[in-house]
Design a protein around this motif. Structure first.
Motif, short mmCIF file in Angstrom:
data_model
loop_
_atom_site.label_atom_id
_atom_site.label_comp_id
_atom_site.label_asym_id
_atom_site.label_seq_id
_atom_site.Cartn_x
_atom_site.Cartn_y
_atom_site.Cartn_z
N LEU A 12 0.85 -1.30 0.09
CA LEU A 12 -0.15 0.12 0.06
C LEU A 12 0.93 1.38 0.25
N LEU A 13 1.95 1.16 0.82
CA LEU A 13 2.74 2.31 0.62
C LEU A 13 3.63 2.69 -0.64
N ILE A 14 3.79 1.28 -1.24
CA ILE A 14 4.69 1.59 -2.54
C ILE A 14 3.61 2.33 -3.48
N GLY A 15 2.26 1.79 -3.36
CA GLY A 15 1.40 2.58 -4.31
C GLY A 15 1.11 4.22 -4.16
N PHE A 16 1.27 4.55 -2.89
CA PHE A 16 0.70 5.94 -2.44
C PHE A 16 1.85 6.71 -2.02
N VAL A 17 3.23 6.38 -2.13
CA VAL A 17 4.22 7.23 -1.58
C VAL A 17 5.43 7.02 -2.78
N PRO A 18 5.44 8.19 -3.72
CA PRO A 18 5.96 8.21 -4.91
C PRO A 18 7.68 8.02 -4.67
N PRO A 19 8.03 8.55 -3.68
CA PRO A 19 9.64 8.21 -3.47
C PRO A 19 9.93 6.89 -3.21
N LEU A 20 9.20 6.02 -2.64
CA LEU A 20 9.28 4.62 -2.68
C LEU A 20 9.08 3.95 -4.12
N ARG A 21 8.19 4.55 -4.94
CA ARG A 21 8.18 3.96 -6.14
C ARG A 21 9.54 4.18 -7.19
N ARG A 22 9.90 5.26 -6.67
CA ARG A 22 11.07 5.90 -7.71
C ARG A 22 12.34 4.84 -7.32
N ILE A 23 12.48 4.43 -6.14
CA ILE A 23 13.45 3.63 -5.83
C ILE A 23 13.64 2.47 -6.69
N LEU A 24 12.68 1.74 -7.12
CA LEU A 24 12.58 0.65 -7.57
C LEU A 24 12.82 0.64 -9.39
N PRO A 25 13.54 -0.56 -9.70
CA PRO A 25 14.13 -0.25 -10.81
C PRO A 25 13.17 0.05 -12.04
N ARG A 26 13.59 0.71 -13.14
CA ARG A 26 12.70 1.31 -14.42
C ARG A 26 12.31 -0.37 -14.73
N PRO A 27 10.98 -0.15 -15.35
CA PRO A 27 10.56 -1.43 -16.08
C PRO A 27 11.32 -1.59 -17.54
N GLY A 28 11.39 -2.85 -17.89
CA GLY A 28 12.36 -3.27 -18.79
C GLY A 28 12.21 -4.73 -19.23
N PRO A 29 12.81 -5.18 -20.16
CA PRO A 29 12.86 -6.66 -20.42
C PRO A 29 13.23 -7.67 -19.19
N TRP A 30 14.01 -6.90 -18.20
CA TRP A 30 14.64 -7.75 -17.09
C TRP A 30 13.42 -8.32 -16.30
N MET A 31 12.22 -7.61 -16.50
CA MET A 31 11.28 -7.86 -15.53
C MET A 31 10.52 -9.26 -16.07
N ASP A 32 10.51 -9.55 -17.31
CA ASP A 32 10.24 -11.02 -18.01
C ASP A 32 11.28 -12.08 -17.33
N ARG A 33 12.43 -11.97 -17.36
CA ARG A 33 13.39 -12.61 -16.89
C ARG A 33 13.09 -12.93 -15.44
N PHE A 34 13.00 -11.90 -14.71
CA PHE A 34 12.59 -12.00 -13.19
C PHE A 34 11.34 -13.02 -12.98
N ARG A 35 10.26 -12.65 -13.96
CA ARG A 35 9.19 -13.41 -13.42
C ARG A 35 9.41 -15.08 -13.80
N ARG A 36 10.25 -15.28 -14.74
CA ARG A 36 10.58 -16.75 -15.01
C ARG A 36 11.33 -17.20 -13.83
N ALA A 37 12.39 -16.29 -13.47
CA ALA A 37 13.04 -16.75 -12.17
C ALA A 37 12.35 -17.42 -10.95
N MET A 38 11.17 -16.49 -10.92
CA MET A 38 10.39 -16.70 -9.63
C MET A 38 9.49 -17.75 -9.68
N ALA A 39 9.64 -18.51 -11.12
CA ALA A 39 8.65 -19.72 -11.22
C ALA A 39 9.55 -20.96 -10.28
N VAL A 40 10.91 -20.83 -9.94
CA VAL A 40 11.51 -21.68 -9.41
C VAL A 40 11.17 -21.74 -8.00
#
Length: 678
Positions: A451-479
């Motif tokens: 909930l804080l991530i959604g409503f506190v912009p500075p916390l969202r800015r800490i996160l990495p930018r969206p990109g192709p890495w997210m698809d690889r991360f998702r597949r890694a989370m299948a493990v």
């Protein structure tokens, strides 16, 4: 003829007429020479008739038995279940209006021959009554005891659980101008509804007079009126049964003269503690903190991969909407689980926190859910709300975030962590609306980071930018999600053997096939919902209803530390009577924090050596599947779930409740201290 003789025989009324309470003598199962077997006199009243407790109250007669046993055999005292109250014309009766079993331990002769069958019989007398008439009844009960090995009668577990649990410390009582004041050790966080104290001694109190109850810390104070015409002198001890409420069982109490605490918070007519805003606020704060801690507890790890994908989409323009939807799903799931728990307990069911994972059908359903999530992360199909496009842009939806929240709470809540245990115990004591507020606070704590991530912009800015890495991360989370599937299949095997595990695995494979077919149809632009929804409903129904029917005998539980005994009140009593330290812990195969504690602190060579040196006796209560005896004990300790760790020092009146997170030195240090004290 031998097989026929081994079966229990129902009693026939010696008057020749059919009894209004049918009595049957049963043995729990075979036993070895010199050992004790539990016999049961099963009493089955006709509709509208009732039998009586050992102290029948103002009127009535209890069951009595005159045994005829083989030479060298011995029968113990009759053990009655918790009775009910029945007031007729101002007279209080202690009765049973439903079928009940009176248990009796019978010791087999030491010279009994294995393979033989010992005949046992008893002349029984009891009083059967309706609200208008009473009929004395008697019968000759006949049964047999097999000597040797063999299966046990499964009904005895429920009959034994209906007996009052023996309290592990004495109460106190003192005379008052109008009768007696009784102080019963009872945890402040333990729930009690519509209590009543059934005194074993006759002629001491007025049975029909109102009983007043109050809570003073860890004491339950009972005010009892003196019996009409009774002398001012009082007995040297008082024993009886404290009934905790309809279907909640009871506690066997022994009290000696002593000072009874004064004052206390009166208990309302429903048996619940008087409402206090301070208590509610503290409980909600504890639940909120407990929910926050759940985010890092090992039992929540399978859901962290879901949250990681959601947090990675934090730069989405829908971040606030998804945060609210996710939080709503978490809080709604916690409210639903809390409401179900309160409703089941109010209806008399012996359940506790995480009761859903004690159902093999729910475990099979979780296998399906985890399989679906694993397949989605692996890219076998796209699931709205969890999928990420190959460009890295968010494909999240509000509905997907809400569903993720529901699933997160459903999987995360079985374990209890710091702060949470006390809050859940209080939630079961408070009135239902206040209790649900505590469950809602638990959900808010679990959802708060997202909930804080959604409503506190500075916390969202800490996160990495969206990109192709997210698809690889998702597949890694299948493990880790695939490992979750394997863990759930292991749990299915522990709960119901190969039958349940095989059924769950077959359903998971069928679901994978359906999802892959649906994805192919979707990529071809065809509508899949019309046939996918009925198939999904069929698989869910098979998991909830069909899989448990295929369950075989549960797998043998691990022994843990050398000499570990399974929990029973009798085993705990024997261990404490030995004068040695006792370590009692409650665990479950679905509680990952329990398993972490066992790996880190309990099932270790250093702990085993320290326990052996100090003579510590270890007892474990396995709550993987529902066990009314364990639930009753947990309730009496003010615990709503597992883990629970208790340390009984030699001679101590009460146990020490250990923290829910153990370190490698927690138990060895306790054992070393006990050895020095000894």
């Amino acid at each position: 003829m031998a097989l026929l003789g081994a079966q229990p025989l129902q009693a026939q009324n010696e008057s020749g007429s059919a009894p209004h309470i049918r009595a049957t003598l049963l043995a729990e199962g075979p036993t070895q020479p010199g050992q004790t077997v539990t016999m049961a006199v099963l009493m089955q009243p006709e509709a509208g008739w009732h039998g009586y407790w050992t102290n029948p109250g103002d009127a009535g007669l209890p069951l009595s038995l005159d045994w005829s046993l083989p030479a060298g055999a011995k029968a113990g005292d009759l053990q009655f279940p918790v009775p009910q109250t029945l007031v007729l014309q101002g007279l209080m009766n202690h009765v049973y209006e439903q079928a009940y079993a009176v248990l009796v331990p019978v010791t087999v002769p030491t010279d009994a021959q294995p393979g033989s069958t010992l005949p046992v019989s008893a002349k029984a007398q009891w009083l059967a009554c309706t609200n208008q008439i009473c009929v004395p009844e008697r019968a000759s009960l006949m049964g047999t005891i097999a000597v040797g090995d063999g299966p046990k009668d499964a009904r005895f577990a429920a009959w034994r659980a209906a007996l009052p649990a023996r309290l592990d410390q004495q109460g106190k009582f003192e005379a008052t101008p109008t009768g007696l004041a009784l102080a019963i050790p009872f945890p402040a966080t333990a729930r009690i509804a519509d209590p009543h104290f059934f005194i074993a001694g006759q002629g001491v109190i007025d049975y029909a007079a109102p009983q007043a109850f109050a809570r003073q810390g860890d004491w339950l104070i009972v005010t009892l009126a003196r019996a009409k015409g009774a002398m001012a002198e009082h007995p040297q001890s008082i024993s009886g049964v404290l009934a905790l409420g309809p279907g909640a069982g009871g506690l066997a109490i022994t009290a000696v003269p002593g000072a009874v605490p004064k004052g206390g918070t009166p208990i309302g007519g429903s048996g619940q503690a008087a409402f206090s805003w301070r208590t509610l606020v503290l409980a909600m704060l504890g639940a909120l903190a407990g929910g926050l801690v759940l985010n890092i507890m090992p039992c929540v790890f399978p859901i962290l991969s879901l949250k990681a994908m959601a947090l990675a989409r934090g730069n989405s323009r829908h971040a606030q909407a998804e945060g609210l939807a996710y939080s709503a799903g978490v809080i709604l799931a916690c409210l639903a689980l809390g409401a179900a728990l309160l409703a089941l307990r109010a209806g008399g069911a012996q359940v506790g926190w995480a009761f859903q994972l004690q159902n093999p059908g729910v475990v099979a359903l979780l296998v399906l859910l985890a399989t679906a999530i694993t397949a989605n992360f692996a890219g076998l199909y796209e699931l709205p709300g969890l999928s990420v496009s190959r460009s890295g842009a968010s494909a999240g939806t509000v509905g997907g975030a809400f569903g993720t929240g529901l699933l997160a709470a459903f999987v995360a809540t079985p374990c209890t962590g710091p702060f949470m245990a006390a809050a859940m115990g209080v939630a079961l004591v408070l009135p239902p609306v206040a209790g649900l507020a505590v469950f809602a606070a638990l959900g808010l704590g679990l959802a708060l980071p997202f909930l804080l991530i959604g409503f506190v912009p500075p916390l969202r800015r800490i996160l990495p930018r969206p990109g192709p890495w997210m698809d690889r991360f998702r597949r890694a989370m299948a493990v880790p999600m695939g490992l979750t599937v394997a863990a759930l299949l292991w749990l299915a095997w522990r709960q119901g053997g190969l039958g349940l595990m095989g059924a769950a695995l077959a359903l998971a494979v069928a679901l994978l096939i359906v999802l892959v077919m649906a994805e192919r149809q979707r990529r071809q632009g065809r509508t899949v919902l019309a046939w996918l929804a009925p198939l999904a409903i069929a698989l869910i129904a098979a998991a909830l209803l069909g899989a448990p029917r295929l369950a075989a005998k549960p797998a043998t539980q691990s022994e843990g530390l050398p000499g570990t005994q399974p929990f029973s009140q009798a085993a705990l009593d024997r261990a404490r009577a030995s004068g040695k330290p006792v370590f009692l812990y409650f665990t479950a195969d679905w509680c990952l924090s329990c398993k972490v504690n066992e790996s880190v602190a309990i099932d270790r060579d250093t702990t085993a050596k320290a326990f052996a040196k100090a003579g510590v006796q270890v007892i474990v209560g396995d709550w993987t599947r529902a066990d009314p005896a364990i639930t009753t004990f947990l309730t009496a300790q003010g615990a709503a779930g597992v883990p629970l760790y208790l340390w009984y020092a030699p001679g101590a009146a009460t146990p020490t409740k250990l923290p829910q997170v153990l370190t490698p030195q927690t138990l060895p240090d306790l054992a070393a201290g006990a050895k020095q004290d000894g």
